[in-house]
Design an enzyme around this catalytic site. Structure first.
Site, PDB file in Angstrom:
ATOM      1  N   GLN A  17       7.937   6.368   8.883  1.00  0.00           N
ATOM      2  CA  GLN A  17       7.408   7.179   8.551  1.00  0.00           C
ATOM      3  C   GLN A  17       8.590   8.010   8.239  1.00  0.00           C
ATOM      4  OE1 GLN A  17       5.309  10.948  10.081  1.00  0.00           O
ATOM      5  NE2 GLN A  17       5.370  11.541   7.705  1.00  0.00           N
TER       6      GLN A  17
ATOM      7  N   ASN B 236       2.046   5.728   6.892  1.00  0.00           N
ATOM      8  CA  ASN B 236       3.121   5.284   7.680  1.00  0.00           C
ATOM      9  C   ASN B 236       3.361   6.712   8.891  1.00  0.00           C
ATOM     10  OD1 ASN B 236       4.449   2.995   7.559  1.00  0.00           O
ATOM     11  ND2 ASN B 236       6.110   3.987   6.123  1.00  0.00           N
TER      12      ASN B 236
ATOM     13  N   HIS C 101       0.620  10.983   3.136  1.00  0.00           N
ATOM     14  CA  HIS C 101       1.190   9.396   2.334  1.00  0.00           C
ATOM     15  C   HIS C 101       1.018   9.170   2.239  1.00  0.00           C
ATOM     16  CE1 HIS C 101       5.183   9.913   3.482  1.00  0.00           C
ATOM     17  NE2 HIS C 101       5.757   8.917   3.059  1.00  0.00           N
TER      18      HIS C 101
ATOM     19  N   ASP D  57       6.574   6.220  -7.007  1.00  0.00           N
ATOM     20  CA  ASP D  57       7.636   6.198  -6.277  1.00  0.00           C
ATOM     21  C   ASP D  57       9.321   5.845  -7.116  1.00  0.00           C
ATOM     22  OD1 ASP D  57       9.793   5.766  -3.954  1.00  0.00           O
ATOM     23  OD2 ASP D  57       7.907   5.327  -2.604  1.00  0.00           O
TER      24      ASP D  57
ATOM     25  N   HIS E 225       0.861   4.834   0.555  1.00  0.00           N
ATOM     26  CA  HIS E 225       1.743   4.114  -0.432  1.00  0.00           C
ATOM     27  C   HIS E 225       1.047   3.430  -0.832  1.00  0.00           C
ATOM     28  CE1 HIS E 225       6.086   5.084   0.449  1.00  0.00           C
ATOM     29  NE2 HIS E 225       5.759   5.099   1.518  1.00  0.00           N
TER      30      HIS E 225
END
Length: 136
Positions: A95, A88, A101, A32, A103
């Site tokens: 989100q 999310n 996706h 990230d 995390h």
């Protein structure tokens, strides 16, 4: 199918450079760019789905297999004390990119991160009412 207007589709499919930790035919796992902790990564399906509600079941189950593999490597190499998986769905849930996706956030003692919620109260009647509402 990937979408030309989706930044995560472009990253997942290698059209935009990233720091890739893992890749196979269905997923790319990247670091990230705004990490919550050292090693914070994103699991990105190569096929576009805006959120969990659009995600095919085989991609959903595959994402957890990938998470398990990468989590084991993170634990071994980063010596983290724990790991959060956060996923999310929708703006109200946090989100910010409309591409499913997950995390992967390695946790370290005293890392200062708060990935929590305030527990609410419940009653037997209230729980039963919600159960009936959801299950029909």
């Amino acid at each position: 199918m990937k979408r030309d207007d989706c930044i995560f589709c472009k990253i997942a499919n290698g059209d935009v450079p990233s720091k890739t930790l893992f890749e196979d035919e269905r997923f790319r796992v990247i670091l990230d760019l705004a990490p919550a902790t050292r090693g914070h990564a994103l699991i990105l399906p190569k096929e576009h789905a805006a959120d969990l509600f659009e995600l095919p079941e085989e991609i959903a189950s595959g994402a957890l297999v990938v998470a398990k593999k990468v989590a084991a490597k993170m634990s071994e190499k980063l010596h983290c004390d724990g790991l959060n998986l956060v996923q999310n769905n929708g703006e109200a849930a946090g989100q910010t990119v409309a591409h499913f996706h997950i995390h992967m956030i390695p946790r370290y003692r005293d890392d200062g991160q708060q990935i929590n919620w305030i527990p609410g109260g419940s009653t037997e009647e209230g729980l039963e009412a919600v159960k009936r509402e959801i299950t029909g």
